[in-house]
Design an enzyme around this catalytic site. Structure first.
Site, mmCIF file in Angstrom:
data_model
loop_
_atom_site.group_PDB
_atom_site.id
_atom_site.type_symbol
_atom_site.label_atom_id
_atom_site.label_comp_id
_atom_site.label_asym_id
_atom_site.label_seq_id
_atom_site.Cartn_x
_atom_site.Cartn_y
_atom_site.Cartn_z
ATOM 1 N N MET A 26 44.319 85.255 135.157
ATOM 2 C CA MET A 26 45.541 84.341 135.591
ATOM 3 C C MET A 26 45.337 83.581 136.741
ATOM 4 S SD MET A 26 49.037 86.290 134.319
ATOM 5 C CE MET A 26 49.117 87.523 135.342
ATOM 6 N N GLY A 27 44.110 83.236 137.184
ATOM 7 C CA GLY A 27 43.718 82.675 138.442
ATOM 8 C C GLY A 27 43.925 83.302 139.623
ATOM 9 N N HIS A 33 37.481 89.745 140.294
ATOM 10 C CA HIS A 33 37.133 89.159 139.149
ATOM 11 C C HIS A 33 35.829 88.676 138.946
ATOM 12 C CE1 HIS A 33 41.620 87.689 139.904
ATOM 13 N NE2 HIS A 33 41.709 88.157 138.686
ATOM 14 N N ASP A 150 44.005 97.548 136.004
ATOM 15 C CA ASP A 150 44.976 97.528 134.907
ATOM 16 C C ASP A 150 44.908 98.441 134.042
ATOM 17 O OD1 ASP A 150 46.497 95.176 136.130
ATOM 18 O OD2 ASP A 150 44.524 94.258 135.797
ATOM 19 N N SER A 186 45.110 89.637 142.989
ATOM 20 C CA SER A 186 45.729 88.188 143.320
ATOM 21 C C SER A 186 47.080 88.040 144.092
ATOM 22 C CB SER A 186 45.989 87.249 142.035
ATOM 23 O OG SER A 186 44.848 87.222 141.382
#
Length: 285
Positions: A26-27, A33, A150, A186
């Site tokens: 999701m950036g 990441h 997650d 994030s």
């Protein structure tokens, strides 16, 4: 690195005779990441990443509106770490028939979504299953690369892939942490200095629970001690600390024979909700 904004253009560009690893994001990308991208690149011909802030998995409009968006720096990071294709779609490209349609609609995930994030964020995993099923339909990768942070989401996606008979392998990469042990996220960018220091307590409490489990302490005692320890900091408001069977996500009972034992937590820290987990190696697992 090539960037595509439509599913049609991406599908036309992707090679048909190469192994493809896919990293959905999701950036607001960070070293966590990049660990996914690097793991993907080690064992596949091509790495594809996507940046899409999926509205259907947010049950809090404020969280959706304030989610950090940094597409230019994200693209530079992905290129630097070996990503070959970036998919940067809009909502209409992901959901051309509207957000009401989902290939994963009607899947009963049972206990996988009954506790923790599923209980605290109603509808969240329906949105996750919806967007991941659609993204896999578009990219059609050899391997889907996900992060351990997650943990519950990974379990739900594994179940969805099995139920929908999607021909993809799943690679799970260990959580990347800051020097104080805080899991990279994030959302960490929204913490002020005091909140960021307080957030380091989360890893301390999870590590203490893991040590207690290895020493044979009772589950309920460890959960309560961790909740109490987190709650002692005025900047932290813990939602749950749960010890569970990593395969079923059912609460762990003292003495159960499980393959993987996990402790997970969700903690509100200032304006940000943080999740984390630790996998505990058990002698009886």
């Amino acid at each position: 690195m090539r960037t595509y904004k439509t599913a049609k253009a991406l599908q036309k560009a992707l090679p048909k005779d190469k192994t493809i690893a896919y990293v959905p994001t999701m950036g607001a990308l960070h070293a966590g990441h990049m660990a996914l991208v690097e793991a993907a690149a080690q064992s596949h011909d091509v790495v594809v990443a996507s940046i899409f802030v999926n509205p259907t998995q947010f049950n809090d409009e404020t969280d959706l509106d304030t989610y950090p968006r940094t597409p230019k720096s994200d693209a530079a990071l992905l290129k630097k770490h070996g990503c070959k294709y970036l998919y940067l779609p809009g909502v209409n490209d992901i959901y051309p028939n509207g957000t009401e349609h989902s290939a994963a609609e009607g899947i009963d995930f049972g206990p996988l979504t009954a506790t923790m994030e599923g209980a605290n964020r109603p509808g969240h995993f329906d949105g996750v299953a919806q967007v991941v099923s659609r993204l896999l339909e578009i990219v059609q990768p050899t391997t889907l690369v996900l992060g351990q942070k997650d943990y519950q989401q990974v379990a739900v996606i594994r179940a969805m892939v099995q139920r929908l008979d999607i021909p993809v392998s799943i690679l799970v990469v260990p959580t990347v942490r800051a020097k104080d042990g805080l899991a990279l996220s994030s959302r960490n960018k929204r913490l002020n200095k005091k909140e960021r220091v307080a957030a380091g307590t989360i890893n301390v409490q999870l590590a203490a629970v893991a040590a207690g489990l290895r020493a044979g302490w009772p589950v309920d005692v460890l959960e309560q001690l961790a909740l109490s320890g987190l709650g002692q900091n005025d900047l932290l408001d813990p939602e749950y600390v749960q010890i569970f069977d990593g395969d079923t996500l059912l609460p762990y009972l003292d003495g159960d024979n499980v393959r993987e034992l996990v402790v997970a937590t969700a903690v509100q820290c200032g304006p940000v909700r943080l999740i984390d987990n630790r996998i505990v190696n058990q002698s009886n697992s």
